[in-house]
Design a protein around this motif. Sequence first.
Motif, PDB file in Angstrom:
ATOM      1  N   VAL A  51    -118.571  -8.020  48.204  1.00 16.06           N
ATOM      2  CA  VAL A  51    -117.921  -8.841  47.191  1.00 16.06           C
ATOM      3  C   VAL A  51    -116.768  -9.586  47.865  1.00 16.06           C
ATOM      4  O   VAL A  51    -115.957  -8.991  48.563  1.00 16.06           O
ATOM      5  CB  VAL A  51    -117.422  -7.980  46.014  1.00 16.06           C
ATOM      6  CG1 VAL A  51    -116.620  -8.827  45.037  1.00 16.06           C
ATOM      7  CG2 VAL A  51    -118.594  -7.313  45.305  1.00 16.06           C
ATOM      8  N   GLY A  52    -116.754 -10.896  47.697  1.00 16.65           N
ATOM      9  CA  GLY A  52    -115.761 -11.731  48.361  1.00 16.65           C
ATOM     10  C   GLY A  52    -116.233 -12.232  49.714  1.00 16.65           C
ATOM     11  O   GLY A  52    -115.590 -13.073  50.331  1.00 16.65           O
ATOM     12  N   ASP A  73    -121.421 -17.371  48.290  1.00 15.63           N
ATOM     13  CA  ASP A  73    -120.234 -16.525  48.139  1.00 15.63           C
ATOM     14  C   ASP A  73    -120.575 -15.379  47.186  1.00 15.63           C
ATOM     15  O   ASP A  73    -120.857 -15.607  46.002  1.00 15.63           O
ATOM     16  CB  ASP A  73    -119.057 -17.341  47.589  1.00 15.63           C
ATOM     17  CG  ASP A  73    -118.502 -18.327  48.604  1.00 15.63           C
ATOM     18  OD1 ASP A  73    -118.600 -18.055  49.813  1.00 15.63           O
ATOM     19  OD2 ASP A  73    -117.960 -19.365  48.181  1.00 15.63           O
ATOM     20  N   TYR A  74    -120.553 -14.151  47.715  1.00 16.34           N
ATOM     21  CA  TYR A  74    -120.950 -12.980  46.933  1.00 16.34           C
ATOM     22  C   TYR A  74    -119.868 -12.611  45.922  1.00 16.34           C
ATOM     23  O   TYR A  74    -118.717 -12.414  46.281  1.00 16.34           O
ATOM     24  CB  TYR A  74    -121.257 -11.804  47.863  1.00 16.34           C
ATOM     25  CG  TYR A  74    -122.379 -12.138  48.828  1.00 16.34           C
ATOM     26  CD1 TYR A  74    -123.693 -12.279  48.372  1.00 16.34           C
ATOM     27  CD2 TYR A  74    -122.129 -12.361  50.172  1.00 16.34           C
ATOM     28  CE1 TYR A  74    -124.710 -12.627  49.238  1.00 16.34           C
ATOM     29  CE2 TYR A  74    -123.145 -12.700  51.045  1.00 16.34           C
ATOM     30  CZ  TYR A  74    -124.437 -12.832  50.581  1.00 16.34           C
ATOM     31  OH  TYR A  74    -125.447 -13.180  51.438  1.00 16.34           O
ATOM     32  N   THR A  75    -120.273 -12.532  44.655  1.00 10.61           N
ATOM     33  CA  THR A  75    -119.325 -12.276  43.571  1.00 10.61           C
ATOM     34  C   THR A  75    -119.485 -10.899  42.936  1.00 10.61           C
ATOM     35  O   THR A  75    -118.563 -10.415  42.282  1.00 10.61           O
ATOM     36  CB  THR A  75    -119.458 -13.352  42.475  1.00 10.61           C
ATOM     37  OG1 THR A  75    -120.812 -13.368  42.010  1.00 10.61           O
ATOM     38  CG2 THR A  75    -119.103 -14.737  43.022  1.00 10.61           C
ATOM     39  N   SER A  76    -120.645 -10.279  43.125  1.00  9.26           N
ATOM     40  CA  SER A  76    -120.896  -8.958  42.551  1.00  9.26           C
ATOM     41  C   SER A  76    -122.027  -8.301  43.324  1.00  9.26           C
ATOM     42  O   SER A  76    -123.020  -8.965  43.646  1.00  9.26           O
ATOM     43  CB  SER A  76    -121.284  -9.101  41.075  1.00  9.26           C
ATOM     44  OG  SER A  76    -121.686  -7.871  40.521  1.00  9.26           O
ATOM     45  N   ASN A 102    -124.817 -20.527  40.227  1.00  8.25           N
ATOM     46  CA  ASN A 102    -124.588 -19.084  40.281  1.00  8.25           C
ATOM     47  C   ASN A 102    -125.933 -18.377  40.195  1.00  8.25           C
ATOM     48  O   ASN A 102    -126.694 -18.606  39.252  1.00  8.25           O
ATOM     49  CB  ASN A 102    -123.678 -18.646  39.130  1.00  8.25           C
ATOM     50  CG  ASN A 102    -122.263 -19.138  39.340  1.00  8.25           C
ATOM     51  OD1 ASN A 102    -121.547 -18.633  40.186  1.00  8.25           O
ATOM     52  ND2 ASN A 102    -121.862 -20.158  38.579  1.00  8.25           N
TER      53      ASN A 102
END
Length: 156
Positions: A51-52, A73-76, A102
């Motif tokens: 994440v991030g 961009d990894y969000t979860s 997304n």
Amino acid sequence: MDKASKTVSIIREFDADLHLVWDAFTKKEILDQWWAPKPFQSKTLAMDFKVGGRRFYAMINQEGEEIGWQIQDYTSINPKTNFKFFNAFADKDQNPDLPGSNWDLSFSERNGLTKVCITIYNDSLERMERMIEMGFKEGFTATLNGLELLLLQLKK
């Protein structure tokens, strides 16, 4: 593809266990073997699956030239069940070309088959139309067909 909600939905089952399919989506050394419709290739230039974190990759043409870049961009991340990322086209310096989309990828296994459900929410109708014009449906179908063949090889 649903233009009203700017959403693309993809469901695909693979004859492989969950662990192997998850790795195919989350490890750069496997991703680069299938994340592009032939004759193109994907080349991960940087990847930090957390994440991030970010995956930055280039599309490579038949002559070996980098012809386009993208960021994820990894969000979860929920290991082995789901991960999400923001995706955008970019330049070679990782500057995003907005708007983006997304992605929400969910994984489940039943009787040795792994189902992957992908939902892509586009930030704008224009971006979705750009995906359609670039042949996303045909290209991503071919890409997933390539993953299916690779999984058969990796299972051996």
